[in-house]
Design an enzyme around this catalytic site. Structure first.
Site, PDB file in Angstrom:
ATOM      1  N   ALA B 237     -42.141  63.573  74.472  1.00  0.00           N
ATOM      2  CA  ALA B 237     -41.090  64.130  73.402  1.00  0.00           C
ATOM      3  C   ALA B 237     -40.875  63.495  71.987  1.00  0.00           C
ATOM      4  CB  ALA B 237     -39.397  64.286  73.940  1.00  0.00           C
ATOM      5  N   HIS B 238     -40.193  63.752  71.081  1.00  0.00           N
ATOM      6  CA  HIS B 238     -40.354  62.985  69.874  1.00  0.00           C
ATOM      7  C   HIS B 238     -39.860  61.731  69.662  1.00  0.00           C
ATOM      8  CE1 HIS B 238     -36.077  64.982  69.177  1.00  0.00           C
ATOM      9  NE2 HIS B 238     -36.155  64.799  70.298  1.00  0.00           N
ATOM     10  N   GLY B 239     -40.764  60.941  69.088  1.00  0.00           N
ATOM     11  CA  GLY B 239     -40.298  59.462  69.006  1.00  0.00           C
ATOM     12  C   GLY B 239     -40.643  58.574  70.269  1.00  0.00           C
ATOM     13  N   SER B 257     -37.472  59.452  72.166  1.00  0.00           N
ATOM     14  CA  SER B 257     -37.293  57.929  71.621  1.00  0.00           C
ATOM     15  C   SER B 257     -37.420  56.996  72.725  1.00  0.00           C
ATOM     16  CB  SER B 257     -35.694  57.938  70.945  1.00  0.00           C
ATOM     17  OG  SER B 257     -35.752  58.574  69.911  1.00  0.00           O
TER      18      SER B 257
END
Lengths: 345, 345, 345
Positions: B237-239, B257
């Site tokens: 996922a993002h980050g 994250s």
């Protein structure tokens, strides 16, 4: 189409008005006049009583026909339903020939009546059999062999040397023959790729779902045997052998070199470890994790997988664990009191 | 190739006939005359005794050489196996240059010896390094940078501004740089998309599996560090920040994250929550669900994840929960009898 | 952009120096001078104290502003953050018109200001609405309808007859309308494909993640209602109905004919069985497996899913099962001693 003609076509026993015109097949909840519907799951018995369908396919004589609704009795109602859908659905006829925007290497052999859509890439020495339909954006690597009457939907990747039988269906985005996940650890802790030149064989009458991945191995082969059906987003690792008429539901993952027996059913999100053997006719319920080989015919659940009966019983107790813990503490207190009482005497 | 030459090439100690001609590397079950095979997993010791291979790569001196089969002794047999496969496999040489049916923006820079296949789309300002091979139907967005000696297989999507190092392998259908799953709830209960213009960096020597997805973030970056290997159908996922030489097996999912340490191994179908920290050298067994940060070096299992030793013990008891429940009921009955007995005196 | 202008644009209360120039939005850990950042998760309170950002968006008055850092107070800080990102990000303007290397059937209707990239395939009778952007390698089947202001990223497959509303975003590699996994068992144990000509409807304001699959049914429809957001690698089977503003996180799988209520949240890797009903506002935590219908508003966990509170308590006891087993054995021994003692008197 007249209902009596449908009954003839399906080989079903007709009860009621055979003259009614049927225009389509519908779900039990949505069906209206002119629709044929079907019920085999007893969950839908009450919906059956309310249906506005003109006709319904029913199993044997178990369920009563609703009033004003003709009935087609079938020993295999789901099969009859499917055949009725096929009979009443108009499908797009594929256009034979190679689209002007396809890229086919000169050494590839494409049957004259095969259909190759726009932006298809066909590599050196590949062969595509009679009446096979290749959708847009399909990538077919060098020396791939595809049999007759296959349907390869858009964006499928078929890598070098993959062998695909006849009447195979590959849904959009499936990847057949990507490199297996093989890496050897070097003494310094980094990984070195193990080349994966082995082959993948997809036998006749297999269907593979959208965005599913079937990897090629370093040595030997990955094989999906005749008639197996694989749903979407499934991972079949390098060197796996999936048995005939097995069903792998969505998001199942099978690790490397494992053998899946014939007619095995793995429900959604099941995971199977590598280098093990799942016997013929095994069933695993959804989300089961299978770390060890399973005897043929077993029904397993849970992680680690245990017999489904044991798992059902243990799961029923699981949610009462806080009560059990308290019961044990209570027992300890009562027992301590008794022990004191006896010691005092 | 003569076995003695292979021994030299791999730096292995040869036992037996070095003159035998080896044509290919095979799995232990399938190997026949002219084949080189390998065993490191003790599961295959009995198969080793039966093998018809001409030669076998074995670890140290633990396993005895089967009669009539030459042996290559290696301290790192899996590495030696991989190098033997590489030595004995003929691969398709990529064709340097840009295919006439590729679409490359004029502002893109493609190395002269890079290979760009049919139906590849390369956006404005993208750069493709020396000897990199781009398969058919790859989509490369504006300003993407791809290093040297990469292999990008068919149907990969590399979105705008993604940075890819050297010697990176992306298997078919992988998506790098799609928008992260970021939505803010409006007061009326609908969601508003949070733009995701952040970057994705794939460092040197990373491999990413087929149909795996690596998302871009709203701010900052998603990064997969040097040497990490990611299997098929994984969600990053993002980050997220994946450490060097980490291994993420098939269908792993990592929420936004989260930091994954160096050399972490996540087995198949593991899930990791967002905004947590998985220390270096952590191992999670298959299907583990990790809701909280994990200390470096830990081996965890289960959901919620606990130390693997505890999980193994607890799982062994789990299936006996119905017995335990019955034992508690029995204890209660016996204790009640004793209490009555004592009360009566 | 001046901070005071950003405050005006976002409708936030400004505390501190409104004259500071803001160049970008950054994460709390990475932010430096000229950056705007944001904190809503209390996990990041200590990072907030250390931040070098020029300004921070904060919820209400709960967290104190760090010294030397201006503050934008917002009742909905994540929304304000997203709008700030949008304000400060330059995006690639799509090029209106049809790329010369796209293949659009003459009977398809494409709005003049829509953008169709290279290697897009548009089938007979398809329609593409105003300002919709179609990325490279997208496959759009016959009679597909796509509304206005959609963004369809690269490699998306949209199969025949699919209906897509307005302001829909499909991330790269998503497959909408592949055949549902429907097979009827023939008496000989092989399977016969049930044709899947039903439709898929994706309503307005839906987003679907990379490599997610949404299947078409045999009869009726698969529908994702307005405003629902679906992450990557999700499986939505044939005949599923996903409610408005539902959130389906990565790798969720939903089996056939199930209804997911409005505003339902399914966390990562959740699995939902077929033919069941998940009420409005249900939440399932990560990896939950849901075999039966769930009442509206419930929060569920575990497999089989139970109320989250019960699951948290039971899971806390799970890891202590070996202790409980030992406690029961101890109780049995102590009780047996007491019983003997009493019998002897």
């Amino acid at each position: 189409v007249k209902l009596s003609e449908i009954a003839d076509h399906l080989g079903c026993r007709l009860e009621g008005d055979g003259e009614v015109e049927i225009g389509r097949v519908s779900g039990i909840e949505d069906a209206g006049p002119g629709d044929l519907t079907f019920v085999s799951n007893p969950r839908y018995a009450s919906a059956l009583r309310r249906t506005r369908a003109s006709a319904v396919i029913l199993a044997g004589d178990a369920l009563p026909a609703p009033p004003g609704c003709a009935t087609l009795r079938s020993p295999t109602p789901y099969l009859s339903f499917g055949r009725a859908v096929r009979l009443l659905t108009r499908t797009d006829a594929p256009v034979p020939g190679i689209h002007r925007l396809a890229d086919v290497e000169v050494s590839a052999r494409v049957a004259a009546d095969a259909s190759v859509a726009a932006f298809v890439s066909v590599g050196r020495g590949a062969t595509i059999g009679a009446r096979t339909v290749i959708g847009p954006h399909v990538s077919i690597g060098p020396r791939v062999s595809i049999g007759e009457d296959c349907v390869i939907h858009s964006h499928v990747s078929i890598r070098e040397d993959v062998v695909i039988g006849s009447r195979v269906v590959l849904q959009d985005g499936a990847v057949v023959g990507a490199d297996g996940f093989g890496f050897a650890r070097r003494p310094d802790g980094t990984y070195e790729k193990i080349p994966q030149p082995g082959v993948v064989v997809i036998e006749d009458d297999v269907e593979i779902g959208a965005n599913t991945t079937v990897d090629r191995p370093a040595v030997g082969e990955t094989r999906i045997r005749a008639g197996a059906k694989v749903d979407n987003l499934v991972q079949v690792a390098h060197g796996v052998n999936v048995g005939s008429n097995a069903l792998l539901c969505a998001q199942v993952g099978i690790a490397g070199s494992t053998r899946i027996g014939n007619r095995v059913v793995l429900a959604g999100q099941v995971g199977v470890a590598g280098h093990i053997d799942i016997g013929d006719d095994v069933t695993a319920t959804a989300q089961t994790g299978i770390p060890n080989s399973v005897e043929q015919g077993a029904v397993v659940s849970g992680y680690p997988a245990i017999p489904n009966r044991d798992w059902l019983r243990a799961s029923a107790v699981f949610k009462r664990l806080p009560e059990l813990k308290k019961a044990i503490a209570d027992l300890e207190a009562r027992l301590a009191r008794l022990e004191q009482q006896l010691a005092r005497r």
